[in-house]
Design a protein around this motif. Structure first.
Motif, PDB file in Angstrom:
ATOM      1  N   ASP A 159     -11.247  12.264  -4.409  1.00  0.00           N
ATOM      2  CA  ASP A 159     -12.015  12.520  -3.025  1.00  0.00           C
ATOM      3  C   ASP A 159     -13.002  13.695  -2.851  1.00  0.00           C
ATOM      4  O   ASP A 159     -13.859  13.650  -2.110  1.00  0.00           O
ATOM      5  N   SER A 160     -12.712  14.702  -3.770  1.00  0.00           N
ATOM      6  CA  SER A 160     -13.752  15.892  -3.713  1.00  0.00           C
ATOM      7  C   SER A 160     -13.571  16.323  -2.339  1.00  0.00           C
ATOM      8  O   SER A 160     -12.394  16.533  -1.691  1.00  0.00           O
ATOM      9  N   GLY A 161     -14.779  16.815  -1.754  1.00  0.00           N
ATOM     10  CA  GLY A 161     -14.639  17.505  -0.308  1.00  0.00           C
ATOM     11  C   GLY A 161     -15.063  16.341   0.617  1.00  0.00           C
ATOM     12  O   GLY A 161     -15.601  16.820   1.585  1.00  0.00           O
ATOM     13  N   ASN A 162     -14.934  15.219   0.460  1.00  0.00           N
ATOM     14  CA  ASN A 162     -15.473  14.030   0.846  1.00  0.00           C
ATOM     15  C   ASN A 162     -14.354  12.926   1.398  1.00  0.00           C
ATOM     16  O   ASN A 162     -14.470  11.925   1.045  1.00  0.00           O
ATOM     17  N   GLY A 163     -13.069  13.533   1.863  1.00  0.00           N
ATOM     18  CA  GLY A 163     -12.141  12.639   1.519  1.00  0.00           C
ATOM     19  C   GLY A 163     -12.104  11.478   2.570  1.00  0.00           C
ATOM     20  O   GLY A 163     -11.732  10.498   2.426  1.00  0.00           O
ATOM     21  N   MET A 164     -12.628  11.931   3.807  1.00  0.00           N
ATOM     22  CA  MET A 164     -12.607  10.690   4.955  1.00  0.00           C
ATOM     23  C   MET A 164     -13.517   9.810   4.486  1.00  0.00           C
ATOM     24  O   MET A 164     -13.386   8.464   4.469  1.00  0.00           O
ATOM     25  N   THR A 165     -14.741  10.242   3.801  1.00  0.00           N
ATOM     26  CA  THR A 165     -15.619   9.011   3.364  1.00  0.00           C
ATOM     27  C   THR A 165     -15.348   8.332   2.122  1.00  0.00           C
ATOM     28  O   THR A 165     -15.315   7.164   1.990  1.00  0.00           O
ATOM     29  N   HIS A 166     -15.052   8.944   0.776  1.00  0.00           N
ATOM     30  CA  HIS A 166     -14.605   8.408  -0.125  1.00  0.00           C
ATOM     31  C   HIS A 166     -13.308   7.528   0.108  1.00  0.00           C
ATOM     32  O   HIS A 166     -13.282   6.500  -0.528  1.00  0.00           O
ATOM     33  N   CYS A 167     -12.341   7.828   0.871  1.00  0.00           N
ATOM     34  CA  CYS A 167     -10.957   7.029   1.136  1.00  0.00           C
ATOM     35  C   CYS A 167     -11.584   5.874   1.677  1.00  0.00           C
ATOM     36  O   CYS A 167     -10.974   4.861   1.497  1.00  0.00           O
ATOM     37  N   THR A 168     -12.531   5.896   2.754  1.00  0.00           N
ATOM     38  CA  THR A 168     -13.048   4.698   3.425  1.00  0.00           C
ATOM     39  C   THR A 168     -13.892   3.663   2.612  1.00  0.00           C
ATOM     40  O   THR A 168     -13.456   2.570   2.617  1.00  0.00           O
ATOM     41  N   ILE A 169     -14.479   4.429   1.645  1.00  0.00           N
ATOM     42  CA  ILE A 169     -15.375   3.479   0.738  1.00  0.00           C
ATOM     43  C   ILE A 169     -14.129   2.902  -0.314  1.00  0.00           C
ATOM     44  O   ILE A 169     -14.506   1.574  -0.531  1.00  0.00           O
ATOM     45  N   GLY A 170     -13.094   3.547  -0.861  1.00  0.00           N
ATOM     46  CA  GLY A 170     -12.152   3.020  -1.459  1.00  0.00           C
ATOM     47  C   GLY A 170     -11.509   2.296  -0.927  1.00  0.00           C
ATOM     48  O   GLY A 170     -11.184   0.818  -1.448  1.00  0.00           O
ATOM     49  N   GLY A 187       0.087  13.959   4.634  1.00  0.00           N
ATOM     50  CA  GLY A 187      -0.371  14.386   3.299  1.00  0.00           C
ATOM     51  C   GLY A 187      -1.670  15.213   3.696  1.00  0.00           C
ATOM     52  O   GLY A 187      -1.898  16.077   4.681  1.00  0.00           O
ATOM     53  N   GLU A 188      -2.598  14.962   2.685  1.00  0.00           N
ATOM     54  CA  GLU A 188      -3.848  15.771   3.050  1.00  0.00           C
ATOM     55  C   GLU A 188      -4.727  15.153   4.100  1.00  0.00           C
ATOM     56  O   GLU A 188      -5.696  16.009   4.613  1.00  0.00           O
ATOM     57  N   THR A 189      -4.657  14.192   4.534  1.00  0.00           N
ATOM     58  CA  THR A 189      -5.399  13.544   5.970  1.00  0.00           C
ATOM     59  C   THR A 189      -5.179  14.445   7.045  1.00  0.00           C
ATOM     60  O   THR A 189      -6.234  14.841   7.820  1.00  0.00           O
ATOM     61  N   GLY A 190      -4.121  14.940   7.361  1.00  0.00           N
ATOM     62  CA  GLY A 190      -3.552  15.975   8.120  1.00  0.00           C
ATOM     63  C   GLY A 190      -4.151  17.289   7.824  1.00  0.00           C
ATOM     64  O   GLY A 190      -4.196  18.147   8.823  1.00  0.00           O
ATOM     65  N   ARG A 191      -4.748  17.616   6.699  1.00  0.00           N
ATOM     66  CA  ARG A 191      -5.368  19.056   6.418  1.00  0.00           C
ATOM     67  C   ARG A 191      -6.885  18.806   6.188  1.00  0.00           C
ATOM     68  O   ARG A 191      -7.473  19.866   5.661  1.00  0.00           O
ATOM     69  N   THR A 192      -7.195  17.709   6.220  1.00  0.00           N
ATOM     70  CA  THR A 192      -8.906  17.705   6.281  1.00  0.00           C
ATOM     71  C   THR A 192      -9.661  18.271   7.238  1.00  0.00           C
ATOM     72  O   THR A 192      -9.084  18.561   8.307  1.00  0.00           O
ATOM     73  N   THR A 193     -10.944  18.441   6.959  1.00  0.00           N
ATOM     74  CA  THR A 193     -11.753  19.089   8.334  1.00  0.00           C
ATOM     75  C   THR A 193     -12.569  17.822   8.786  1.00  0.00           C
ATOM     76  O   THR A 193     -13.278  17.918   9.847  1.00  0.00           O
ATOM     77  N   ALA A 194     -12.160  16.531   8.354  1.00  0.00           N
ATOM     78  CA  ALA A 194     -12.677  15.451   9.032  1.00  0.00           C
ATOM     79  C   ALA A 194     -13.960  15.150   9.192  1.00  0.00           C
ATOM     80  O   ALA A 194     -14.615  14.807  10.300  1.00  0.00           O
ATOM     81  N   HIS A 195     -15.071  15.449   8.335  1.00  0.00           N
ATOM     82  CA  HIS A 195     -16.511  15.303   8.482  1.00  0.00           C
ATOM     83  C   HIS A 195     -16.873  14.142   7.486  1.00  0.00           C
ATOM     84  O   HIS A 195     -16.238  13.799   6.409  1.00  0.00           O
ATOM     85  N   PHE A 196     -17.912  13.553   7.980  1.00  0.00           N
ATOM     86  CA  PHE A 196     -18.557  12.577   7.019  1.00  0.00           C
ATOM     87  C   PHE A 196     -20.028  13.202   6.809  1.00  0.00           C
ATOM     88  O   PHE A 196     -20.920  13.347   7.457  1.00  0.00           O
ATOM     89  N   VAL A 219       0.930  -1.052   0.165  1.00  0.00           N
ATOM     90  CA  VAL A 219       0.119  -0.044   0.184  1.00  0.00           C
ATOM     91  C   VAL A 219       0.974   1.225  -0.060  1.00  0.00           C
ATOM     92  O   VAL A 219       1.785   1.267   0.835  1.00  0.00           O
ATOM     93  N   ILE A 220       0.645   2.058  -0.910  1.00  0.00           N
ATOM     94  CA  ILE A 220       1.364   3.263  -1.119  1.00  0.00           C
ATOM     95  C   ILE A 220       0.555   4.453  -0.617  1.00  0.00           C
ATOM     96  O   ILE A 220      -0.461   4.712  -1.314  1.00  0.00           O
ATOM     97  N   GLY A 221       1.030   5.072   0.551  1.00  0.00           N
ATOM     98  CA  GLY A 221       0.128   6.443   1.104  1.00  0.00           C
ATOM     99  C   GLY A 221      -0.093   6.182   2.539  1.00  0.00           C
ATOM    100  O   GLY A 221      -1.118   5.070   2.722  1.00  0.00           O
ATOM    101  N   GLY A 222       0.271   6.927   3.544  1.00  0.00           N
ATOM    102  CA  GLY A 222      -0.119   6.827   4.946  1.00  0.00           C
ATOM    103  C   GLY A 222      -1.205   7.830   5.227  1.00  0.00           C
ATOM    104  O   GLY A 222      -1.075   8.085   6.575  1.00  0.00           O
ATOM    105  N   GLY A 223      -2.354   7.901   4.463  1.00  0.00           N
ATOM    106  CA  GLY A 223      -3.427   8.648   4.963  1.00  0.00           C
ATOM    107  C   GLY A 223      -4.541   8.069   5.270  1.00  0.00           C
ATOM    108  O   GLY A 223      -4.296   6.805   5.481  1.00  0.00           O
ATOM    109  N   ILE A 224      -5.679   8.516   5.238  1.00  0.00           N
ATOM    110  CA  ILE A 224      -6.969   7.701   5.541  1.00  0.00           C
ATOM    111  C   ILE A 224      -7.158   6.538   4.362  1.00  0.00           C
ATOM    112  O   ILE A 224      -7.492   5.349   5.021  1.00  0.00           O
ATOM    113  N   GLY A 225      -6.966   6.720   3.275  1.00  0.00           N
ATOM    114  CA  GLY A 225      -7.542   5.557   2.196  1.00  0.00           C
ATOM    115  C   GLY A 225      -6.440   4.435   2.353  1.00  0.00           C
ATOM    116  O   GLY A 225      -6.591   3.291   2.518  1.00  0.00           O
TER     117      GLY A 225
END
Length: 527
Positions: free
Chosen positions: A361-372, A66-75, A34-40
């Protein structure tokens, strides 16, 4: 604090000491890389390790850097809204979207409970309200479409408990929010407990192989794996195809101090373009809350001095929340906007057998990355997943085609910059702490003057597909306006799809000196 990909600081990065991991010791063999240490990436790695797969996870910077540290972390519901998804994909597909969003938040909640992760996860209601100039007709359409999709919604006269009158709004019940880096910290620990391995400071440069074995080429050795997941916000391993289907945007966030419990913990979105969004966070041990306000998006590399966007966010917030006090944090992040509104999650179009991507991910990074992560783990485990076709990265752009064409025209227009002059006549005009593009003969150079006066010159040619990079004064980085790559002032890659640093360059003799005479920089401008 881990190395991060910009100069600004989010409350998540400021309040979390994430574990550090060394680079890999050399060539490795594993079942899944797995390449990438963010939510996905961490979610996919965790799910696969939990099922007994041997997993190696690598990240170029560090966990959450990366970007997970910069999200607003909403679903929250998709940016396209259910009326848009229904119009573009049909009611059946809209139901699948609603189901995937619901299950993603449910998975995070179950992981938090089972792994005992203390990340302030909580269920909250979310409210979509219309700006007065937009009227309220679309809210009725959104409410009806959300109902048909199976979302738990209500149509209200105003959002309850909020300090300003939102007017009519659609309430999406049982949404969620959390502290994203504490969640990642818990995921990383759980991954290790399940036998996974994590290596940081390891940049992947290429993936090549066949349906039996893929080889991830890194600067610390090769990783041989039966399957590879590229969860790097935007895929570095797909040079062109995926980058014509999505566009990179910068998004901006501020966190203002407010009295504790002055506002309920809810999510707010408006119908503007770009829209503003709000959540409330209660820092541990503090006597106050943080009002987090985001928005003011623009394409990456297409605003050299974006500091005014923070001012716009603050003005907007103070007009609506009289209890807002000082700004505690200002930060920005990068989101990938898919052409048709849905993320790209699944098999990479160029390597359909055993290479997977999580992007768009658009504006739904926490959600889309979990779905992914859920889709990818099912595909690797050989299970059916009802969302595979819906989020297939190989799908053609049909819905959103005018926006797709406009985005491609915008990208192509920036290649014309090779025929234009520099932003300044010489590097002598660049003030300390700033950067600018300088033309030197047939070349364009990206030149940064540090706070001590020293000059740092690089080729301005993005190493992805050759656009001229632009200075980002807010993050002190060189950003590509074509496909969203970002580089630090020394040329190192901060964000893909580029995998190689900007090439070093040399200024002509005296090019960095002010017209009045030699500058006392305290150091030579070695380039």
């Amino acid at each position: 604090m881990n190395i991060t990909n910009g100069a600004s600081l989010s409350p998540w990065l400021d309040s979390t000491g994430l574990p550090e991991f060394p680079p890999m010791p050399g060539d490795l063999h594993t079942q899944v890389c797995v390449i990438g240490g963010g939510i996905g990436g961490l979610t996919a790695a965790y799910l696969l390790a939990r099922e007994g797969r041997h997993v190696v996870l690598i990240d170029a910077l560090g966990i959450g850097a990366g970007e997970t540290g910069r999200t607003t972390a909403h679903f929250f519901p998709p940016d396209e809204w259910y009326r848009g998804i229904e119009a573009g994909f049909g009611t059946t597909q809209a139901k699948l979207v609603a189901d995937s969003f619901k299950q993603a938040a449910g998975l995070v909640e179950s992981i938090v409970r089972s792994e005992q992760i203390h990340c302030a996860f909580e269920r909250v209601d979310g409210y979509l309200y219309a700006l007065p100039e937009n009227g309220f007709q679309d809210l009725g359409h959104e409410y009806d479409a959300a109902l048909r999709a199976g979302a738990d919604v209500a149509l209200l006269q105003r959002a309850p408990g909020v300090s300003f009158d939102t007017g009519p709004c659609v309430c999406f019940h049982n949404q969620a929010q959390c502290h994203p880096l504490r969640y990642l910290d818990g995921l990383a620990e759980a991954l290790l407990r399940h036998g996974g391995r994590i290596y940081c400071g390891v940049r992947a440069h290429a993936i090549d192989g066949d349906k039996a074995v893929q080889v991830v080429r890194t600067d610390h050795g090769d990783i041989y794996a039966q399957a590879v997941v590229a969860a790097t916000n935007t895929p570095f391993n797909n040079r062109v195809v995926m980058h014509t289907k999505q566009a990179a945007y910068r998004t901006y966030v501020i966190a203002l101090r407010i009295p504790r419990d002055a506002l309920p913990h809810v999510l707010l979105w408006d119908t503007g373009d770009p829209y503003y969004y709000v959540r409330v966070h209660a820092p541990d041990g503090a006597d106050h809350d943080l009002l987090i306000v985001g928005g003011a998006d623009h394409k990456v590399g297409q605003d050299d001095h974006p500091e005014h966007r923070y001012i716009e966010l603050e003005r907007w917030a103070r007009e609506r929340f009289a209890m807002a006090q000082q700004v505690e944090y200002r930060w920005s992040g990068e989101v990938m906007e898919p052409a048709d509104g849905l993320a790209y999650l699944g098999r990479n179009p160029m390597d359909k057998d055993n290479v997977y991507v999580i992007t768009g991910d658009s504006g739904n990074g926490m959600t889309h990355c979990t779905i992914g992560a859920m889709i990818v783990s099912d595909l690797i485990m050989g299970r059916d997943n009802p969302w595979v076709e819906l989020y297939d990265p190989a799908r053609k752009v049909v819905h959103g085609l005018p926006d797709f064409v406009a985005e491609q025209a915008n990208t192509l227009s920036y290649y014309a910059e090779w025929a234009t002059g520099g932003e300044v006549e010489s590097a002598a005009e660049i003030p300390p702490g700033q950067g600018a593009i300088v033309r030197q003969g047939v070349h364009k150079l990206a030149v940064y003057r540090d706070t001590g006066g020293g000059l740092h010159a690089l080729s301005a040619r993005c190493t992805h597909l050759g656009c001229v990079v632009h200075w980002n004064a807010g993050e002190r980085s060189w950003d590509c306006p074509c496909h969203g790559s970002r580089f630090d002032t020394q040329g190192a890659v901060l964000h893909g799809p580029a995998v190689s640093a900007l090439a070093p360059a040399a200024l002509d003799s005296g090019a960095g000196l002010p017209p009045s005479g030699p500058a006392d920089t305290g150091k030579s401008a070695e380039l």
